[in-house]
Design a protein around this motif. Structure first.
Motif: not given
Length: 217
Positions: A118-125, A128-133, A195-208
């Motif tokens: 599996p990939g080593v995505s920044l999201r998994r850290f 570090y993601a918060t520090e360099c956001w 498509v999210y839960e049957g509806k069109p949507a847009i997903v963004y990266p976020a610190l949450n």
């Protein structure tokens, strides 16, 4: 500096027009929209064909930079300025930041710190993601949805598949092996259509908690 701006269809969604609004103010550009869908069974082979076709067209022009904005991306107005700024600071390949559609509500980001499965995505850290956001970091790829590539890279590297992964995987590997610098601007936040839960949507990266934000249309 001449740009080759390529809008590549992914799911044939009407997002490309929104992205083009962020690009239209530049005059000295070549613009290409690939609409032909080759008769290939594997969708990853179709994507590879589109990118390699765009690469060949790019190399036939006098353009300095290859810019890829896929039609399922929503990019901010300063996209080109930020991508070019990353390249001017020494990178050979510049990426915007976006979340993938897979594994909601915990999708990986395209910014990978190493190429593996599996990939080593920044999201998994998250720490570090918060520090360099908001800053620009060296990455190993991955994904071509919002990308700027210098000419010397595509003079050496093709878009191709040599196994089960998409062409972006092998492109990133080849760039690493060739010694090219890949960087991602973590302040260039892009939306990704799904498509999210049957509806069109847009997903963004976020610190949450989920490291993403989903906007239902």
């Amino acid at each position: 500096m001449k740009l080759f701006i390529c809008t590549l269809p992914y799911h044939n969604v009407p997002i490309a027009a929104e992205s083009r609004k962020a690009l239209k103010h530049l005059d000295d550009t070549y613009n290409m929209v690939i609409t032909y869908d080759p008769a290939l069974e594997d969708p990853l082979d179709r994507i590879t064909w589109r990118y390699q076709t765009a690469r060949n067209w790019f190399l036939s022009t006098e353009a300095d930079l290859f810019v890829s904005i896929e039609d399922d991306m929503v990019v901010p107005p300063d996209t080109l300025e930020r991508l070019i700024g990353v390249l001017n600071a020494g990178a050979n390949i510049a990426y915007g930041l976006y979340a993938w559609r897979h594994n909601l509500p915990n999708p990986d980001w395209n910014a990978h710190l190493a190429i593996a499965r599996p990939g080593v995505s920044l999201r998994r850290f998250p720490k570090y993601a918060t520090e360099c956001w908001g800053s620009t970091i060296d990455v190993a790829g991955l994904g071509l949805g919002c990308t700027a590539i210098k000419r010397e890279v595509l003079e050496q590297i093709r878009f191709e598949r040599r196994g089960p992964e998409g062409c972006d995987f092998y492109f990133a590997l080849d760039a690493i092996q060739a010694g090219f610098i890949q960087r991602c601007d973590l302040g260039l936040i892009c939306g990704h259509y799904l498509v999210y839960e049957g509806k069109p949507a847009i997903v963004y990266p976020a610190l949450n908690e989920f490291m993403c934000r989903v906007v239902v249309l």
